[in-house]
Design an enzyme around this catalytic site. Structure first.
Site, PDB file in Angstrom:
ATOM      1  N   ARG A  43      46.841  33.573  37.737  1.00 15.41           N
ATOM      2  CA  ARG A  43      45.480  33.601  38.303  1.00 15.41           C
ATOM      3  C   ARG A  43      44.446  33.798  37.195  1.00 15.41           C
ATOM      4  O   ARG A  43      43.362  33.217  37.241  1.00 15.41           O
ATOM      5  CB  ARG A  43      45.385  34.688  39.382  1.00 15.41           C
ATOM      6  CG  ARG A  43      46.159  34.295  40.648  1.00 15.41           C
ATOM      7  CD  ARG A  43      46.535  35.491  41.486  1.00 15.41           C
ATOM      8  NE  ARG A  43      45.384  36.144  42.065  1.00 15.41           N
ATOM      9  CZ  ARG A  43      45.343  37.444  42.378  1.00 15.41           C
ATOM     10  NH1 ARG A  43      46.389  38.219  42.144  1.00 15.41           N
ATOM     11  NH2 ARG A  43      44.266  37.954  42.910  1.00 15.41           N
ATOM     12  N   ARG A  72      34.657  28.351  42.359  1.00 13.05           N
ATOM     13  CA  ARG A  72      35.617  28.662  41.304  1.00 13.05           C
ATOM     14  C   ARG A  72      35.778  27.501  40.332  1.00 13.05           C
ATOM     15  O   ARG A  72      36.527  27.621  39.370  1.00 13.05           O
ATOM     16  CB  ARG A  72      36.971  28.969  41.934  1.00 13.05           C
ATOM     17  CG  ARG A  72      37.295  30.466  42.054  1.00 13.05           C
ATOM     18  CD  ARG A  72      38.628  30.549  42.736  1.00 13.05           C
ATOM     19  NE  ARG A  72      39.393  31.723  42.542  1.00 13.05           N
ATOM     20  CZ  ARG A  72      39.458  32.725  43.431  1.00 13.05           C
ATOM     21  NH1 ARG A  72      38.702  32.717  44.496  1.00 13.05           N
ATOM     22  NH2 ARG A  72      40.271  33.729  43.224  1.00 13.05           N
ATOM     23  N   ARG A  87      47.315  47.986  42.425  1.00 12.68           N
ATOM     24  CA  ARG A  87      47.042  47.479  43.779  1.00 12.68           C
ATOM     25  C   ARG A  87      48.351  47.096  44.461  1.00 12.68           C
ATOM     26  O   ARG A  87      48.554  47.372  45.640  1.00 12.68           O
ATOM     27  CB  ARG A  87      46.097  46.273  43.684  1.00 12.68           C
ATOM     28  CG  ARG A  87      45.535  45.789  44.993  1.00 12.68           C
ATOM     29  CD  ARG A  87      44.220  45.050  44.805  1.00 12.68           C
ATOM     30  NE  ARG A  87      44.424  43.649  44.457  1.00 12.68           N
ATOM     31  CZ  ARG A  87      43.406  42.797  44.216  1.00 12.68           C
ATOM     32  NH1 ARG A  87      42.162  43.202  44.260  1.00 12.68           N
ATOM     33  NH2 ARG A  87      43.651  41.545  43.926  1.00 12.68           N
ATOM     34  N   ARG A 146      49.616  41.657  49.140  1.00 17.27           N
ATOM     35  CA  ARG A 146      49.271  40.270  48.865  1.00 17.27           C
ATOM     36  C   ARG A 146      50.405  39.670  48.054  1.00 17.27           C
ATOM     37  O   ARG A 146      50.790  40.226  47.041  1.00 17.27           O
ATOM     38  CB  ARG A 146      47.972  40.206  48.057  1.00 17.27           C
ATOM     39  CG  ARG A 146      46.737  40.325  48.898  1.00 17.27           C
ATOM     40  CD  ARG A 146      45.501  40.279  48.048  1.00 17.27           C
ATOM     41  NE  ARG A 146      45.413  39.069  47.224  1.00 17.27           N
ATOM     42  CZ  ARG A 146      44.295  38.683  46.634  1.00 17.27           C
ATOM     43  NH1 ARG A 146      43.196  39.394  46.764  1.00 17.27           N
ATOM     44  NH2 ARG A 146      44.268  37.594  45.913  1.00 17.27           N
ATOM     45  N   LYS A 191      35.301  42.304  42.914  1.00 14.15           N
ATOM     46  CA  LYS A 191      34.316  41.521  43.678  1.00 14.15           C
ATOM     47  C   LYS A 191      34.334  41.883  45.159  1.00 14.15           C
ATOM     48  O   LYS A 191      33.292  42.102  45.757  1.00 14.15           O
ATOM     49  CB  LYS A 191      34.583  40.009  43.546  1.00 14.15           C
ATOM     50  CG  LYS A 191      34.531  39.467  42.137  1.00 14.15           C
ATOM     51  CD  LYS A 191      34.676  37.941  42.122  1.00 14.15           C
ATOM     52  CE  LYS A 191      36.001  37.433  42.657  1.00 14.15           C
ATOM     53  NZ  LYS A 191      37.156  37.727  41.791  1.00 14.15           N
TER      54      LYS A 191
END
Ligand code: AMP
Length: 189
Positions: A146, A88, A127, A135, A13
């Site tokens: 998540r 969300r 990532r 992160r 996104k």
């Protein structure tokens, strides 16, 4: 154009939103980024949100709704905006709809990037291993939390927006350019 990008964490996104910003000249509003900045700056909002984010859980609706309300009032949103990571939950979507209606606006398209969980976990591992700006929630264990939050609290937004005739569902697996082309086509831009 007023857009919502929907999709699990790691669906792409943020990356796709940045391209849309460059091409459409409207801002990206990422509640995750705003919250991470608040955590970094040690603000009261950050202190409240930080532990929840770290656990891969959603922060309370009223906090994120307040953030987005304020952000949408800014001048650069007059010609449109790209919401990335908001709403969300159904209550967030209801709050957004009410807010937009009050200012004579509406959502034009909701683009849902579909990416299977296995692919997401692989992307998040990648990532975590390669990203410069680490992160703290980008670990495989936290990614599971998540994904669970997404499945339970966010995925129901797909039928919510389908009923409103706004949902555009796309295959989010593939080269970035390919997915971007699908998005442009879906929003007619
Ligand atoms: P993101 O960068 O969009 O993956 O968001 C990172 C984290 O920020 C999420 O895992 C949540 O803890 C929190 N967050 C971001 N946006 C929202 C939202 N709209 N509602 C609740 N929590 C959010």
């Amino acid at each position: 154009m007023n857009l919502i990008l929907l999709g699990p964490p790691g669906a792409g996104k943020g990356t796709q939103a940045q391209r849309l910003v460059a091409d459409l000249g409207i801002p990206q509003i990422s509640t995750g980024e705003i919250l991470r900045a608040a955590v970094k700056n040690g603000t009261p909002l950050g202190k409240q949100a930080g532990p929840l984010m770290d656990a891969g859980k959603l922060v309370p609706d009223e906090l994120v709704v307040g953030i987005v309300d304020e952000r949408l009032k800014e001048k650069d949103c007059a010609r449109g905006f790209i919401l990335d990571g908001f709403p969300r939950t159904i209550p967030q979507a209801d709050a957004l709809a009410a807010k937009l209606k009050a200012s004579g606006k509406a959502i034009d398209h909701v683009v849902s990037l579909e990416v299977p969980d296995e692919v997401i976990i692989e992307r998040i591992k990648h990532r975590a291993a390669t990203s410069v700006e680490k992160r703290s929630d980008d670990t495989p264990e936290k990614a599971q939390a998540r994904l669970k939050a997404y499945a339970e609290q966010t995925a129901p937004l797909k039928s919510y927006y389908a009923k409103a005739g706004l949902l555009r569902t796309l295959n989010g697996v593939g080269a970035l350019d390919q997915v971007y082309a699908l998005i442009r086509k879906a929003i007619g831009a």
